[in-house]
Motif scaffolding. Structure first.
Motif, PDB file in Angstrom:
ATOM      1  N   GLU A 333       0.798  -1.228   0.000  1.00 23.72           N
ATOM      2  CA  GLU A 333       0.000   0.000   0.000  1.00 23.72           C
ATOM      3  C   GLU A 333       0.835   1.285   0.000  1.00 23.72           C
ATOM      4  N   PRO A 334       1.908   1.410   0.824  1.00 23.80           N
ATOM      5  CA  PRO A 334       2.730   2.629   0.744  1.00 23.80           C
ATOM      6  C   PRO A 334       3.391   2.807  -0.624  1.00 23.80           C
ATOM      7  N   ILE A 335       3.830   1.698  -1.237  1.00 24.98           N
ATOM      8  CA  ILE A 335       4.453   1.786  -2.559  1.00 24.98           C
ATOM      9  C   ILE A 335       3.422   2.182  -3.601  1.00 24.98           C
ATOM     10  N   ARG A 336       2.251   1.590  -3.522  1.00 25.70           N
ATOM     11  CA  ARG A 336       1.181   1.919  -4.467  1.00 25.70           C
ATOM     12  C   ARG A 336       0.799   3.399  -4.359  1.00 25.70           C
ATOM     13  N   LYS A 337       0.723   3.898  -3.134  1.00 26.13           N
ATOM     14  CA  LYS A 337       0.368   5.313  -2.924  1.00 26.13           C
ATOM     15  C   LYS A 337       1.434   6.229  -3.513  1.00 26.13           C
ATOM     16  N   LEU A 338       2.709   5.885  -3.298  1.00 27.00           N
ATOM     17  CA  LEU A 338       3.796   6.689  -3.847  1.00 27.00           C
ATOM     18  C   LEU A 338       3.746   6.705  -5.373  1.00 27.00           C
ATOM     19  N   PHE A 339       3.497   5.557  -5.982  1.00 22.32           N
ATOM     20  CA  PHE A 339       3.424   5.479  -7.438  1.00 22.32           C
ATOM     21  C   PHE A 339       2.266   6.325  -7.976  1.00 22.32           C
ATOM     22  N   GLU A 341       1.243   9.029  -6.895  1.00 19.53           N
ATOM     23  CA  GLU A 341       1.613  10.441  -6.819  1.00 19.53           C
ATOM     24  C   GLU A 341       2.736  10.796  -7.794  1.00 19.53           C
ATOM     25  N   ALA A 342       3.601   9.829  -8.110  1.00 20.65           N
ATOM     26  CA  ALA A 342       4.838  10.159  -8.832  1.00 20.65           C
ATOM     27  C   ALA A 342       4.931   9.587 -10.243  1.00 20.65           C
ATOM     28  N   CYS A 343       3.993   8.729 -10.663  1.00 17.09           N
ATOM     29  CA  CYS A 343       4.079   8.090 -11.974  1.00 17.09           C
ATOM     30  C   CYS A 343       2.985   8.604 -12.908  1.00 17.09           C
ATOM     31  N   LEU A 344       3.345   8.813 -14.159  1.00 24.18           N
ATOM     32  CA  LEU A 344       2.361   9.212 -15.152  1.00 24.18           C
ATOM     33  C   LEU A 344       1.329   8.103 -15.338  1.00 24.18           C
ATOM     34  N   TYR A 345       1.796   6.865 -15.406  1.00 23.13           N
ATOM     35  CA  TYR A 345       0.922   5.691 -15.488  1.00 23.13           C
ATOM     36  C   TYR A 345       1.311   4.744 -14.352  1.00 23.13           C
ATOM     37  N   PRO A 346       0.715   4.906 -13.175  1.00 27.11           N
ATOM     38  CA  PRO A 346       1.103   4.082 -12.021  1.00 27.11           C
ATOM     39  C   PRO A 346       0.848   2.595 -12.286  1.00 27.11           C
ATOM     40  N   PRO A 347       1.861   1.764 -12.111  1.00 24.06           N
ATOM     41  CA  PRO A 347       1.649   0.320 -12.293  1.00 24.06           C
ATOM     42  C   PRO A 347       0.929  -0.272 -11.094  1.00 24.06           C
ATOM     43  N   ASP A 348       0.333  -1.413 -11.301  1.00 25.71           N
ATOM     44  CA  ASP A 348      -0.228  -2.156 -10.177  1.00 25.71           C
ATOM     45  C   ASP A 348       0.934  -2.659  -9.326  1.00 25.71           C
ATOM     46  N   VAL A 349       0.680  -2.890  -8.046  1.00 24.17           N
ATOM     47  CA  VAL A 349       1.696  -3.417  -7.126  1.00 24.17           C
ATOM     48  C   VAL A 349       1.090  -4.615  -6.415  1.00 24.17           C
TER      49      VAL A 349
END
Length: 380
Positions: A333-339, A341-349
C-alpha cells in the motif's frame, strides 16, 4: 523422446515430435484429434501413439461409466508427465533450495540446506551436488535419468554459466559454475542469475502471469531486481540485469528503519537485517504502531528507489517478492500510494505468493524449457 533407429525417416521423426507436442498441450486427445492437430493421417497417428505408449511418453485414459454406456468409445490418450523429471536449485546467500518436478512442473520433492557465505567455493559446489542427490533420492529418479538441472545463483552470470562477479559468496567471482557442477552432477546443467529466474517464476506461476512488462523486487537478506520486458526476463548488455548496485540517496539502505526499531525495542537481541525486518513486520501485524511506522518507512523508501526504474520502463506491474513479501499490504500500500503520486501511469503493485522458493521454481522453469526444446522441437 527416445531417438529413432538409424533407418527411421525424417518424416517419421517430424510426425512423432508433432504428436508428442500435441499430447503435451492437450489434457486428453483421441487418435482423430491427434491426427488432425498434427496434420497426419489417422493410421500414422495410431502407429506413433503405440510407440509413445511403449516408450512411456503417453498413457491411455481409462474408460468411465458413461463411456461404457455409449458402447465402444474412441480411445483417449494423454501425455505422461512422470516419464521425465527436472531439478531446480536456488543458491542464496545463506541457504540452498532444491526441488524435483515432473515434466508438467508438479513438485515431487523439495529440500533445503544452510550454508555460510564464507564457505569455500569447492565446499559449496559439493553441497549443491549433495542436495541434488538427496532430493532426487527422495523423489525416485536417478541423477543420470534427469532431463536437466537448472541452477539460479546470486551474482552476475554470463551466457556460458560463468559467474562474472559475486559480492555475496566467497570464491564465486570468475567461477565456471556450470562446468564445475557438470563435473559433479551427471545430468545437463543450466545456470542463470537468481533474479532473472525469480521473475521467470512469477511469470510462470505467480503474480505476473499474463503480463508482459514487470518489475520484480526481491526482499530478504538483501535486495535484488528482476525485469520482464516483452514477456521475457531481461539480461542486459553485460548479463548484469538484476544487480542493483549503488543508488542515489542510498534508497536501498531502507532496512535501517526496521533494524533501528528492533534495536530500540530489544537492545540486547542481535538480529540480522532480515530477522530485524521480520520482527518489525510481525509486531506491526500485531498492532504495534511504532513497528507499523518503521515498516511503512521501509516500504516508502523502497518505492523511491523503484521510481528510478518504474518511470522510464513503464511496467504493467511491480511484484514485491522474497521472504519479506509475507508483509503483504504493509509493503504494497505505501508503494502503491507513492506510485499514484509520482508516476504518469502508475503500475499495479502486488506481493508475491512464491516466497523464498521463487528462485528454485524459476530454475525449474529454466530446466523445463530445456526439456521442451529437447523433447518437443521438431528435428531439422
Amino acid at each position: 523422446m527416445r531417438q529413432q533407429s538409424g533407418d527411421a525417416s525424417l518424416l517419421r521423426r517430424l510426425n512423432s515430435a508433432a504428436i508428442l507436442r500435441v499430447l503435451r498441450e492437450s489434457e486428453v486427445a483421441t487418435l482423430s484429434e491427434l491426427a488432425r492437430a498434427a496434420r497426419v493421417s489417422r493410421p500414422t497417428a495410431e502407429v506413433i501413439v503405440e510407440d509413445l505408449l511403449a516408450e512411456g511418453w503417453a498413457e491411455e485414459c481409462a474408460e468411465g461409466q458413461d463411456d461404457r454406456r455409449r458402447g465402444r468409445p474412441a480411445r483417449r490418450f494423454r501425455f505422461r508427465a512422470g516419464a521425465g523429471h527436472v531439478v531446480g536449485v536456488g543458491v542464496g546467500g545463506s541457504r540452498l533450495r532444491a526441488m524435483v518436478t515432473d515434466l508438467n512442473g508438479a513438485v515431487v520433492a523439495a529440500r533445503r540446506a544452510s550454508h555460510h557465505p564464507s564457505m569455500p567455493a569447492g565446499d559449496r559446489l559439493d553441497a549443491i551436488a549433495e542436495l541434488v542427490g538427496a532430493v532426487l533420492a527422495e523423489a525416485g529418479p536417478a541423477v543420470r535419468d534427469v532431463t536437466a538441472v537448472g541452477v539460479g545463483t546470486t551474482g552476475t552470470v554470463d551466457g556460458s554459466g560463468r559467474v562474472v562477479k559475486s559480492v555475496a559468496l566467497a570464491g564465486w567471482t570468475g567461477l565456471d559454475l556450470r562446468g564445475e557442477l557438470s563435473r559433479r552432477i551427471q545430468a545437463p546443467v543450466l545456470v542463470d542469475n537468481d533474479m532473472r529466474l525469480a521473475v521467470l517464476a512469477e511469470h510462470w506461476r505467480g503474480q505476473a502471469r499474463g503480463r508482459q512488462d514487470v518489475v520484480y523486487l526481491f526482499t530478504g537478506s538483501r535486495l535484488g531486481l528482476g525485469l520482464l520486458i516483452g514477456g521475457r526476463p531481461h539480461r542486459g548488455a553485460h548479463a548484469a540485469s538484476g544487480e542493483i548496485g549503488r543508488q542515489a540517496g542510498d534508497h536501498w539502505r531502507a532496512y535501517r528503519h526496521m533494524t533501528e526499531y528492533a534495536i530500540a525495542v530489544e537492545p540486547g537481541e542481535l538480529r540480522s537485517q532480515r530477522e530485524a525486518a521480520q520482527f518489525a513486520i510481525e509486531r506491526a501485524r500485531a498492532g504495534d504502531e511504532q513497528a507499523a511506522r518503521a515498516v511503512g518507512d521501509f516500504a516508502r523508501q523502497l518505492g523511491q528507489g523503484l521510481l528510478t526504474v518504474v518511470n522510464p520502463l513503464d511496467p504493467e506491474l511491480v511484484v514485491i517478492g522474497g521472504s519479506l513479501s509475507q508483509a503483504g499490504d504493509l509493503l504494497v500500500e505505501p508503494i502503491r500510494k507513492l506510485f499514484s503520486e509520482a508516476c504518469l501511469y502508475p503500475p499495479d503493485v502486488a506481493a508475491s505468493g512464491l516466497g523464498g522458493e521463487c528462485v528454485a521454481l524459476g530454475a525449474v522453469r529454466l530446466a523445463l524449457d530445456h526439456a521442451d526444446r529437447r523433447l518437443f522441437t521438431q528435428p531439422s
